[in-house]
Design a protein around this motif. Sequence first.
Motif, mmCIF file in Angstrom:
data_model
loop_
_atom_site.group_PDB
_atom_site.id
_atom_site.type_symbol
_atom_site.label_atom_id
_atom_site.label_comp_id
_atom_site.label_asym_id
_atom_site.label_seq_id
_atom_site.Cartn_x
_atom_site.Cartn_y
_atom_site.Cartn_z
ATOM 1 N N LYS A 214 -41.149 -55.447 41.904
ATOM 2 C CA LYS A 214 -41.526 -55.714 43.285
ATOM 3 C C LYS A 214 -40.478 -56.600 43.962
ATOM 4 O O LYS A 214 -40.157 -57.668 43.466
ATOM 5 C CB LYS A 214 -42.882 -56.424 43.343
ATOM 6 C CG LYS A 214 -44.028 -55.610 42.817
ATOM 7 C CD LYS A 214 -45.318 -56.411 42.887
ATOM 8 C CE LYS A 214 -46.466 -55.632 42.287
ATOM 9 N NZ LYS A 214 -47.697 -56.426 42.252
ATOM 10 N N SER A 215 -39.963 -56.130 45.068
ATOM 11 C CA SER A 215 -39.101 -56.976 45.889
ATOM 12 C C SER A 215 -39.970 -57.509 47.031
ATOM 13 O O SER A 215 -41.089 -57.061 47.235
ATOM 14 C CB SER A 215 -37.913 -56.183 46.430
ATOM 15 O OG SER A 215 -38.353 -55.133 47.253
ATOM 16 N N PHE A 216 -39.442 -58.469 47.763
ATOM 17 C CA PHE A 216 -40.191 -58.972 48.903
ATOM 18 C C PHE A 216 -39.253 -59.223 50.074
ATOM 19 O O PHE A 216 -38.040 -59.345 49.904
ATOM 20 C CB PHE A 216 -41.008 -60.222 48.551
ATOM 21 C CG PHE A 216 -40.183 -61.426 48.182
ATOM 22 C CD1 PHE A 216 -39.749 -62.315 49.154
ATOM 23 C CD2 PHE A 216 -39.858 -61.670 46.870
ATOM 24 C CE1 PHE A 216 -38.999 -63.423 48.814
ATOM 25 C CE2 PHE A 216 -39.114 -62.775 46.516
ATOM 26 C CZ PHE A 216 -38.686 -63.655 47.494
ATOM 27 N N LEU A 217 -39.831 -59.274 51.259
ATOM 28 C CA LEU A 217 -39.066 -59.443 52.484
ATOM 29 C C LEU A 217 -39.215 -60.865 53.018
ATOM 30 O O LEU A 217 -40.253 -61.506 52.842
ATOM 31 C CB LEU A 217 -39.542 -58.466 53.559
ATOM 32 C CG LEU A 217 -39.380 -56.979 53.231
ATOM 33 C CD1 LEU A 217 -40.016 -56.135 54.321
ATOM 34 C CD2 LEU A 217 -37.920 -56.611 53.048
ATOM 35 N N ALA A 218 -38.163 -61.334 53.677
ATOM 36 C CA ALA A 218 -38.181 -62.637 54.336
ATOM 37 C C ALA A 218 -37.244 -62.569 55.534
ATOM 38 O O ALA A 218 -36.246 -61.832 55.518
ATOM 39 C CB ALA A 218 -37.728 -63.735 53.382
ATOM 40 N N TYR A 219 -37.553 -63.300 56.570
ATOM 41 C CA TYR A 219 -36.663 -63.426 57.719
ATOM 42 C C TYR A 219 -35.901 -64.732 57.600
ATOM 43 O O TYR A 219 -36.440 -65.742 57.127
ATOM 44 C CB TYR A 219 -37.446 -63.390 59.035
ATOM 45 C CG TYR A 219 -37.910 -62.009 59.401
ATOM 46 C CD1 TYR A 219 -37.093 -61.153 60.142
ATOM 47 C CD2 TYR A 219 -39.151 -61.544 58.999
ATOM 48 C CE1 TYR A 219 -37.505 -59.876 60.469
ATOM 49 C CE2 TYR A 219 -39.579 -60.269 59.324
ATOM 50 C CZ TYR A 219 -38.751 -59.440 60.052
ATOM 51 O OH TYR A 219 -39.158 -58.170 60.376
ATOM 52 N N ALA A 220 -34.647 -64.711 58.039
ATOM 53 C CA ALA A 220 -33.809 -65.899 57.923
ATOM 54 C C ALA A 220 -32.827 -65.958 59.090
ATOM 55 O O ALA A 220 -32.578 -64.952 59.762
ATOM 56 C CB ALA A 220 -33.045 -65.879 56.603
ATOM 57 N N GLU A 221 -32.279 -67.147 59.307
ATOM 58 C CA GLU A 221 -31.205 -67.358 60.278
ATOM 59 C C GLU A 221 -29.983 -67.869 59.531
ATOM 60 O O GLU A 221 -30.111 -68.561 58.521
ATOM 61 C CB GLU A 221 -31.621 -68.382 61.325
ATOM 62 C CG GLU A 221 -32.698 -67.904 62.256
ATOM 63 C CD GLU A 221 -33.101 -68.972 63.269
ATOM 64 O OE1 GLU A 221 -32.775 -70.162 63.063
ATOM 65 O OE2 GLU A 221 -33.757 -68.611 64.246
ATOM 66 N N ILE A 222 -28.825 -67.551 60.065
ATOM 67 C CA ILE A 222 -27.576 -67.999 59.447
ATOM 68 C C ILE A 222 -27.332 -69.456 59.829
ATOM 69 O O ILE A 222 -27.319 -69.811 61.002
ATOM 70 C CB ILE A 222 -26.402 -67.122 59.898
ATOM 71 C CG1 ILE A 222 -26.631 -65.684 59.449
ATOM 72 C CG2 ILE A 222 -25.083 -67.660 59.359
ATOM 73 C CD1 ILE A 222 -25.651 -64.688 60.018
ATOM 74 N N ALA A 223 -27.151 -70.303 58.810
ATOM 75 C CA ALA A 223 -26.850 -71.713 59.038
ATOM 76 C C ALA A 223 -25.334 -71.934 59.096
ATOM 77 O O ALA A 223 -24.838 -72.709 59.908
ATOM 78 C CB ALA A 223 -27.469 -72.569 57.935
ATOM 79 N N TRP A 224 -24.595 -71.256 58.225
ATOM 80 C CA TRP A 224 -23.143 -71.371 58.176
ATOM 81 C C TRP A 224 -22.589 -70.143 57.454
ATOM 82 O O TRP A 224 -23.302 -69.454 56.754
ATOM 83 C CB TRP A 224 -22.691 -72.663 57.487
ATOM 84 C CG TRP A 224 -23.380 -72.935 56.189
ATOM 85 C CD1 TRP A 224 -24.450 -73.760 55.986
ATOM 86 C CD2 TRP A 224 -23.073 -72.372 54.903
ATOM 87 N NE1 TRP A 224 -24.832 -73.729 54.662
ATOM 88 C CE2 TRP A 224 -23.996 -72.901 53.978
ATOM 89 C CE3 TRP A 224 -22.113 -71.487 54.448
ATOM 90 C CZ2 TRP A 224 -23.975 -72.565 52.633
ATOM 91 C CZ3 TRP A 224 -22.100 -71.148 53.107
ATOM 92 C CH2 TRP A 224 -23.018 -71.695 52.223
ATOM 93 N N ILE A 225 -21.310 -69.922 57.670
ATOM 94 C CA ILE A 225 -20.641 -68.801 57.000
ATOM 95 C C ILE A 225 -19.176 -69.174 56.788
ATOM 96 O O ILE A 225 -18.545 -69.756 57.677
ATOM 97 C CB ILE A 225 -20.771 -67.484 57.805
ATOM 98 C CG1 ILE A 225 -20.165 -66.319 57.043
ATOM 99 C CG2 ILE A 225 -20.189 -67.618 59.190
ATOM 100 C CD1 ILE A 225 -20.559 -64.952 57.580
ATOM 101 N N TYR A 226 -18.652 -68.879 55.591
ATOM 102 C CA TYR A 226 -17.261 -69.171 55.261
ATOM 103 C C TYR A 226 -16.641 -67.962 54.582
ATOM 104 O O TYR A 226 -17.284 -67.316 53.748
ATOM 105 C CB TYR A 226 -17.140 -70.368 54.306
ATOM 106 C CG TYR A 226 -17.604 -71.661 54.903
ATOM 107 C CD1 TYR A 226 -16.842 -72.309 55.861
ATOM 108 C CD2 TYR A 226 -18.812 -72.226 54.518
ATOM 109 C CE1 TYR A 226 -17.271 -73.488 56.411
ATOM 110 C CE2 TYR A 226 -19.246 -73.407 55.069
ATOM 111 C CZ TYR A 226 -18.479 -74.043 56.017
ATOM 112 O OH TYR A 226 -18.909 -75.208 56.566
ATOM 113 N N LYS A 227 -15.397 -67.711 54.914
ATOM 114 C CA LYS A 227 -14.637 -66.682 54.209
ATOM 115 C C LYS A 227 -14.026 -67.350 52.985
ATOM 116 O O LYS A 227 -13.331 -68.350 53.094
ATOM 117 C CB LYS A 227 -13.548 -66.113 55.112
ATOM 118 C CG LYS A 227 -12.869 -64.908 54.547
ATOM 119 C CD LYS A 227 -11.845 -64.358 55.533
ATOM 120 C CE LYS A 227 -11.989 -62.869 55.620
ATOM 121 N NZ LYS A 227 -11.085 -62.301 56.614
#
Length: 161
Positions: A84-97
């Motif tokens: 079983k997988s599950f779903l969640a909503y999220a927002e991006i806090a930070w992103i780095y290459k």
Amino acid sequence: MLHKNIPQEERRKYRRLDSIFPVEFQMVNQEIGSATPWYQAFSQDISKGGLCLTVNNLSQNEFHPLKSKDAPLLLQVHLPFSDKSFLAYAEIAWIYKVKELPLPQYIVGVHFTRIDETQIKRLLSYVRFRKILWHTLKALIVCMVASLGFVFVNNYRLQSR
């Protein structure tokens, strides 16, 4: 681990637990009801408030909406040894290459905006169980090696007589 390079002000308020498992995500535009295709990522660490994802192989066009941090994400979390997988909503806090070649790789910090409380408990329980199991296995291996050493020493003494 990669998260040690994250500036202190961007660290989460919850304790992190290192664990790697597959996570799929898509960017969702709730106003017009559209979403991008599903992209594959892997968790790097998890906390009650969110997680850090390692994302490979995004083109510049696919990366652009992520960089703007505007689009909410729909996450599909796949726990190992569970069907079983599950779903969640999220927002991006930070992103780095992290790296450019041979293929681009990004680390993305997200915080949950909507997740079922039982699912986050299930997720954190799995990670804690894995951590306890790993420490238990290490202790068991040390005991086995010590026991084996004891047997060899005693066997050598008996043969010497």
